[in-house]
Write a protein that holds these residues in place. Structure first.
Motif, short mmCIF file in Angstrom:
data_model
loop_
_atom_site.label_atom_id
_atom_site.label_comp_id
_atom_site.label_asym_id
_atom_site.label_seq_id
_atom_site.Cartn_x
_atom_site.Cartn_y
_atom_site.Cartn_z
N MET A 1 -7.57 11.18 1.78
CA MET A 1 -8.28 11.35 0.74
C MET A 1 -8.06 10.25 -0.36
SD MET A 1 -8.65 14.65 -1.83
CE MET A 1 -7.61 14.18 -3.14
N THR A 2 -9.01 9.61 -1.11
CA THR A 2 -8.94 8.50 -1.73
C THR A 2 -9.25 9.02 -3.19
OG1 THR A 2 -9.19 6.78 -0.33
CG2 THR A 2 -9.46 6.15 -2.62
N ARG A 3 -8.84 8.91 -4.38
CA ARG A 3 -9.27 9.23 -5.50
C ARG A 3 -10.03 8.23 -6.28
NH1 ARG A 3 -3.42 11.56 -8.09
NH2 ARG A 3 -2.89 13.34 -6.65
N LYS A 4 -10.85 8.30 -7.22
CA LYS A 4 -11.65 7.35 -7.73
C LYS A 4 -10.54 6.53 -8.29
CE LYS A 4 -15.21 6.70 -11.48
NZ LYS A 4 -15.95 7.24 -12.44
N PRO A 5 -10.81 5.00 -8.23
CA PRO A 5 -9.94 4.05 -8.54
C PRO A 5 -10.22 3.67 -9.86
CG PRO A 5 -11.75 2.91 -7.19
CD PRO A 5 -12.17 4.71 -7.22
N PHE A 6 -9.20 3.04 -10.36
CA PHE A 6 -9.14 2.41 -11.84
C PHE A 6 -9.52 0.98 -11.54
CE2 PHE A 6 -7.37 -0.68 -14.55
CZ PHE A 6 -7.51 -0.38 -15.78
N ASP A 68 2.85 1.49 1.41
CA ASP A 68 2.47 2.54 2.48
C ASP A 68 3.82 3.37 2.61
OD1 ASP A 68 0.69 3.72 4.91
OD2 ASP A 68 2.87 3.41 5.67
N ASN A 69 3.67 4.68 2.16
CA ASN A 69 4.66 5.50 2.28
C ASN A 69 6.14 5.16 1.55
OD1 ASN A 69 4.69 8.22 3.07
ND2 ASN A 69 6.22 8.08 4.45
N HIS A 70 6.00 4.17 0.40
CA HIS A 70 6.92 3.60 -0.34
C HIS A 70 7.19 4.22 -1.57
CE1 HIS A 70 9.20 0.42 -2.34
NE2 HIS A 70 9.89 0.22 -1.29
N CYS A 71 7.90 5.33 -1.48
CA CYS A 71 7.66 6.39 -2.60
C CYS A 71 9.02 6.56 -2.93
CB CYS A 71 7.17 7.67 -2.00
SG CYS A 71 5.61 7.67 -1.29
N LEU A 75 11.86 14.21 -11.16
CA LEU A 75 11.61 15.79 -11.55
C LEU A 75 10.02 16.00 -11.41
CD1 LEU A 75 14.39 16.05 -14.07
CD2 LEU A 75 14.56 17.09 -11.98
N HIS A 76 9.17 15.26 -11.90
CA HIS A 76 7.98 15.81 -12.01
C HIS A 76 7.14 15.30 -10.52
CE1 HIS A 76 8.23 15.81 -16.61
NE2 HIS A 76 8.73 14.64 -16.43
N LYS A 77 7.72 14.55 -9.90
CA LYS A 77 7.17 14.49 -8.58
C LYS A 77 8.25 14.67 -7.51
CE LYS A 77 3.00 12.83 -9.81
NZ LYS A 77 1.69 13.51 -9.47
N PRO A 78 8.69 15.81 -7.40
CA PRO A 78 9.74 16.04 -6.33
C PRO A 78 9.44 15.67 -4.83
CG PRO A 78 8.65 18.24 -6.97
CD PRO A 78 8.24 16.85 -7.74
N PHE A 79 8.06 15.74 -4.66
CA PHE A 79 7.70 15.27 -3.06
C PHE A 79 7.52 13.67 -2.90
CE2 PHE A 79 6.65 19.84 -3.51
CZ PHE A 79 7.35 20.41 -2.57
N GLY A 80 7.64 12.94 -4.18
CA GLY A 80 7.54 11.45 -4.13
C GLY A 80 5.89 11.08 -4.44
N GLU A 81 6.09 10.16 -4.76
CA GLU A 81 4.89 9.37 -5.23
C GLU A 81 4.96 7.90 -5.07
OE1 GLU A 81 3.12 9.25 -9.09
OE2 GLU A 81 5.08 8.79 -9.84
N ARG A 111 -3.86 9.38 0.47
CA ARG A 111 -3.08 9.87 1.64
C ARG A 111 -3.58 9.77 2.91
NH1 ARG A 111 1.89 12.07 1.11
NH2 ARG A 111 2.78 12.45 -1.05
N VAL A 112 -3.12 9.19 3.92
CA VAL A 112 -3.78 9.17 5.30
C VAL A 112 -2.81 9.57 6.12
CG1 VAL A 112 -4.45 7.44 6.90
CG2 VAL A 112 -4.92 6.84 4.30
N GLU A 113 -3.16 10.52 6.94
CA GLU A 113 -2.20 11.27 7.85
C GLU A 113 -0.82 11.58 7.14
OE1 GLU A 113 -2.49 8.78 11.19
OE2 GLU A 113 -4.18 9.14 11.74
N GLY A 114 -0.60 12.14 6.05
CA GLY A 114 0.22 12.63 5.15
C GLY A 114 1.20 11.33 4.63
#
Length: 258
Positions: A1-6, A68-71, A75-81, A111-114
């Motif tokens: 899923m891709t969000r609307k870009p800036f 790609d998956n370089h996260c 505390l605000h993003k415990p699963f990474g970004e 996110r592409v295949e997680g």
């Protein structure tokens, strides 16, 4: 899923002109990396130079950063970004607070295949040079130019700290300066680690010590001129002595530069 870009207003036309106003299009570009990709954090991250001709026939230079998956996890993003998501937010924050820094032209994440993917396009600062490159020709510069560069760098760091933020990775290569007929200009780059000065003066001293320790070329007099300009002073006073002592004390505990 891709969000609307800036997409920055001043970049929309040239990106649309070349069919590059989407994450898919920028992701698919085949470009040579400016240096070896970073493969840490369980993924990869790369940087490429991109030059696009606008409607007037002028080349607009950019740097295209993809990961790609370089996260990173917080505390605000415990699963990474993606770290570029953090940098994009910082670029926007700096712009709102009037802190000169690099400019974002495009940003999107998905996110592409997680796997978390991100694209950040920034305008190239071709009219500027990082402070470490100025240091390489320090002895060739006129005294007036050196003074202007010192004052410009000090004003930049002061603007950052006055906004209650720290760079948190304040190396000379992240301070971009240029000389022109009206003086000097300055901007920060590499904002992935920037944050609020949660510990007040201690954080600000940490920033200053990093820049001091990594800047081997300037003389003691030139370093003092930087401190006075940073504090907005014309002569050494108790506050200047205290700041210098704090920076030197912290630097003494760091040992030589690695």
């Amino acid at each position: 899923m891709t969000r609307k870009p800036f997409i920055a207003v001043n970049a929309h036309e040239v990106l649309q002109r070349h069919g590059l106003d989407s994450m898919d299009a920028l992701w698919a570009l085949q470009l040579e990396a400016v240096d070896a990709p970073n493969t840490g954090r369980g993924g990869w991250s790369s940087v490429h130079r991109l030059e696009l001709e606008d409607a007037n026939g002028t080349l607009q230079p950019f740097y295209l950063k993809r990961q790609d998956n370089h996260c990173t996890r917080t505390l605000h993003k415990p699963f990474g970004e993606p770290t570029f998501a953090r940098e994009f937010r910082a670029i926007q924050q700096y712009a709102r607070e009037g802190i000169p820094a690099l400019e974002a032209a495009f940003f999107a994440e998905r996110r592409v295949e997680g796997r978390a993917q991100a694209v950040l396009l920034t305008r190239a600062l071709d009219d500027y040079a990082p402070l470490d490159e100025w240091f390489e020709r320090w002895w060739q510069l006129a005294a007036a130019d050196i003074r202007m560069l010192i004052l410009s760098a000090a004003a930049l760091v002061r603007a950052l700290h006055n906004a209650d933020r720290i760079h948190n990775c304040l190396y000379p290569k992240h301070v971009f300066l240029k000389l022109h007929t009206d003086g000097a200009g300055a901007r920060f780059i590499d904002l992935e680690k920037t944050r609020r000065a949660l510990f007040g003066e201690r954080d600000r001293v940490r920033d200053l010590e990093t820049l001091h320790r990594r800047s081997e070329v300037p003389s003691r007099t030139q370093r003092l001129r930087f401190v006075l300009a940073y504090l907005g002073r014309t002569r050494v006073d108790a506050q200047a002595r205290d700041l210098i002592a704090r920076v030197l004390q912290r630097s003494a505990g760091k040992g030589p530069r690695p």
